[in-house]
Design a protein around this motif. Sequence first.
Motif, short mmCIF file in Angstrom:
data_model
loop_
_atom_site.label_atom_id
_atom_site.label_comp_id
_atom_site.label_asym_id
_atom_site.label_seq_id
_atom_site.Cartn_x
_atom_site.Cartn_y
_atom_site.Cartn_z
N ILE A 53 0.83 -1.21 0.00
CA ILE A 53 0.00 0.00 0.00
C ILE A 53 0.86 1.26 0.00
CG2 ILE A 53 -0.24 0.35 2.50
CD1 ILE A 53 -3.23 0.85 1.98
N VAL A 54 2.09 1.16 0.48
CA VAL A 54 3.00 2.31 0.46
C VAL A 54 3.61 2.50 -0.92
CG1 VAL A 54 5.17 3.22 1.35
CG2 VAL A 54 3.51 2.19 2.92
N THR A 55 4.06 1.41 -1.55
CA THR A 55 4.78 1.52 -2.83
C THR A 55 3.89 1.31 -4.04
OG1 THR A 55 5.34 -0.85 -2.86
CG2 THR A 55 6.84 0.63 -1.69
N LEU A 56 2.77 0.56 -3.86
CA LEU A 56 1.90 0.16 -4.97
C LEU A 56 2.66 -0.66 -6.02
CD1 LEU A 56 -0.33 3.31 -5.53
CD2 LEU A 56 -0.84 1.27 -4.20
N GLY A 57 3.69 -1.33 -5.57
CA GLY A 57 4.44 -2.21 -6.47
C GLY A 57 5.66 -1.54 -7.06
N GLU A 58 6.65 -2.36 -7.39
CA GLU A 58 7.89 -1.85 -7.97
C GLU A 58 8.28 -2.58 -9.26
OE1 GLU A 58 10.68 -2.39 -4.84
OE2 GLU A 58 9.97 -0.67 -3.66
N THR A 59 7.76 -3.80 -9.45
CA THR A 59 8.14 -4.60 -10.61
C THR A 59 7.17 -4.34 -11.76
OG1 THR A 59 8.99 -6.33 -9.14
CG2 THR A 59 8.61 -6.91 -11.46
N LYS A 60 7.65 -3.74 -12.83
CA LYS A 60 6.82 -3.52 -14.00
C LYS A 60 6.64 -4.82 -14.79
CE LYS A 60 8.02 1.35 -14.59
NZ LYS A 60 8.52 2.38 -15.53
N PHE A 61 5.61 -4.85 -15.59
CA PHE A 61 5.28 -6.06 -16.35
C PHE A 61 6.41 -6.39 -17.32
CE2 PHE A 61 3.48 -8.49 -19.77
CZ PHE A 61 2.53 -9.30 -19.17
N HIS A 62 6.88 -7.64 -17.22
CA HIS A 62 7.89 -8.12 -18.17
C HIS A 62 7.92 -9.65 -18.11
CE1 HIS A 62 10.12 -8.25 -14.35
NE2 HIS A 62 10.87 -9.18 -14.92
N TYR A 63 8.58 -10.24 -19.11
CA TYR A 63 8.73 -11.70 -19.15
C TYR A 63 10.15 -12.05 -18.71
CZ TYR A 63 4.36 -11.84 -21.78
OH TYR A 63 3.07 -11.71 -22.17
N PHE A 71 5.14 -9.39 -12.65
CA PHE A 71 4.67 -8.01 -12.44
C PHE A 71 4.10 -7.87 -11.04
CE2 PHE A 71 1.23 -10.56 -14.13
CZ PHE A 71 0.15 -10.25 -13.32
N ASP A 72 3.99 -6.62 -10.60
CA ASP A 72 3.28 -6.26 -9.38
C ASP A 72 1.95 -5.62 -9.78
OD1 ASP A 72 5.16 -7.15 -7.55
OD2 ASP A 72 6.25 -5.25 -7.53
N HIS A 73 0.86 -6.14 -9.24
CA HIS A 73 -0.46 -5.58 -9.54
C HIS A 73 -0.78 -4.54 -8.46
CE1 HIS A 73 -4.62 -5.13 -10.63
NE2 HIS A 73 -4.51 -6.01 -11.60
N SER A 74 -0.73 -3.28 -8.81
CA SER A 74 -0.87 -2.19 -7.84
C SER A 74 -2.19 -2.24 -7.09
CB SER A 74 -0.72 -0.84 -8.54
OG SER A 74 0.54 -0.72 -9.17
N ILE A 75 -3.28 -2.56 -7.78
CA ILE A 75 -4.60 -2.54 -7.15
C ILE A 75 -4.74 -3.69 -6.16
CG2 ILE A 75 -7.08 -2.62 -7.57
CD1 ILE A 75 -5.58 -0.04 -8.44
N PHE A 76 -4.25 -4.86 -6.52
CA PHE A 76 -4.28 -5.98 -5.58
C PHE A 76 -3.43 -5.69 -4.35
CE2 PHE A 76 -5.20 -9.29 -9.16
CZ PHE A 76 -6.47 -8.77 -9.27
N LEU A 77 -2.29 -5.04 -4.56
CA LEU A 77 -1.43 -4.68 -3.43
C LEU A 77 -2.13 -3.66 -2.53
CD1 LEU A 77 2.02 -4.34 -5.23
CD2 LEU A 77 1.32 -6.14 -3.64
N MET A 78 -2.86 -2.72 -3.12
CA MET A 78 -3.59 -1.76 -2.32
C MET A 78 -4.68 -2.43 -1.49
SD MET A 78 -5.86 1.55 -3.51
CE MET A 78 -4.48 2.40 -4.27
N LEU A 79 -5.42 -3.35 -2.12
CA LEU A 79 -6.46 -4.07 -1.39
C LEU A 79 -5.86 -4.90 -0.26
CD1 LEU A 79 -8.75 -5.25 -4.33
CD2 LEU A 79 -9.37 -3.66 -2.51
N GLN A 80 -4.74 -5.57 -0.54
CA GLN A 80 -4.09 -6.35 0.51
C GLN A 80 -3.63 -5.44 1.65
OE1 GLN A 80 -0.90 -8.92 -0.81
NE2 GLN A 80 -0.21 -9.33 1.28
N GLY A 81 -3.17 -4.25 1.31
CA GLY A 81 -2.74 -3.31 2.34
C GLY A 81 -3.90 -2.85 3.21
#
Length: 421
Positions: A53-63, A71-81
């Motif tokens: 919830i503080v960072t909203l993710g740091e890993t951008k989508f890539h293979y 990837f980091d899903h910002s919205i899921f991270l916010m909900l988890q926070g």
Amino acid sequence: MEDKKKYAWLSYIIMGSAQIMKGEYIKGIFLLLVEVLTIIFGIPYFAHGLWGIVTLGETKFHYNEKGIAVFDHSIFLMLQGIISILLILIIIGIYIYNVKDAYKAKEEKKITLRDKIDRNFHYIFMTPGILALLFFILLPIIFTVLIAFTDYSSPYHLPPRNLVNWVGFRNFKELFGLKIWNETLSGVFVWTVTWAILATVTSFFVGLMWALIVNSAGVKIKKLWRTIFIIPYAVPGLISMLIMRLLFSGPGPINDFLEHLGLQRIGWLTDPHIAKITLVLINMWLGAPYFMALMTSILTNIPRDLYESSDIDGATAFQKLRHITLPMVLYSTMPLLISSFAYNFNNFMLIYAVTDGGPVNPNYRYAGHTDILISWIYKMTLNQQQYHMASVVTILIFLMIAPIVAYTFTRSKSFREEDLI
């Protein structure tokens, strides 16, 4: 006293230990289990949730090298926070209860499980409701508020392809500072308030008029008339709205009839002003029967002595309506009238089903002439994926409607007085 202090100090470190030592095994085991589960499963989950919830993710989508999407899903991270914060607050509350309960002296009288359930029935009964309130009502509200402070929108900040970022009050500044947003907000807001007032007042007074006519002494077969008037309310509202849309459409039956009489076709749903009037009339058709049924029961409960006394004093029909009928009806229906205003303020279904917010307004951003705030939010989210600005408007709706409803309701006589004097 020393044992009591010893139990309390143990409870600071090991939850439930004091209760177990006092012989309250079920309570103690439950509290101990909460602490164990928190340490084993909770701490890692909470740490990741707070980081998210503080960072909203740091890993951008890539293979990665194995061809797997990472990837980091910002919205899921916010909900988890948000969930982590709510759970932490619940655990803190349980911990405080655990310490306070440890200071209580052990009851000498043996209490059965049934007695404990009876004594704490209100807590047991309310706990599921409170948890549901936290996770099904409070959580979405917090989520909506937080989204307003991000850049969550299409196409550049839409997960999982892109990360969402915190932007502070930038969205609020754009809504009030940029002309295209500001003009849309002011226009839609004015129409929303106008619509809510007209829709409520027309339905209320037409319903009252129908009830007065049906209940007048000269009207026969009252039950038949009441049944006829209640039919629009008995039919599912969406069906009635769709039928009305067909009736008032450009090539619809109403315009065909006008053309048959030698008159011009009317843009019931295409002319901005006429479309708004049409919406008010359709809402009146749908809402008046509800108020008529409500008024009928209220009118029958007004003491006849009041009318007989007014007849002796020489009061006219209008004076009786103004000084007896209206005050008694408004006293009984004011809370419902306020609720109806709040409902019409967010009456999405009628706007969406009849006009879909149209006709198009080129000066508005993502809104039409008949869009109200809630339908504008719908278009920004579902059609345009402008979730950040939709959240800002949602907050503004709450800030605008809540004080009005609260103030009006608390000023009503039915709120301030228990009995009519």
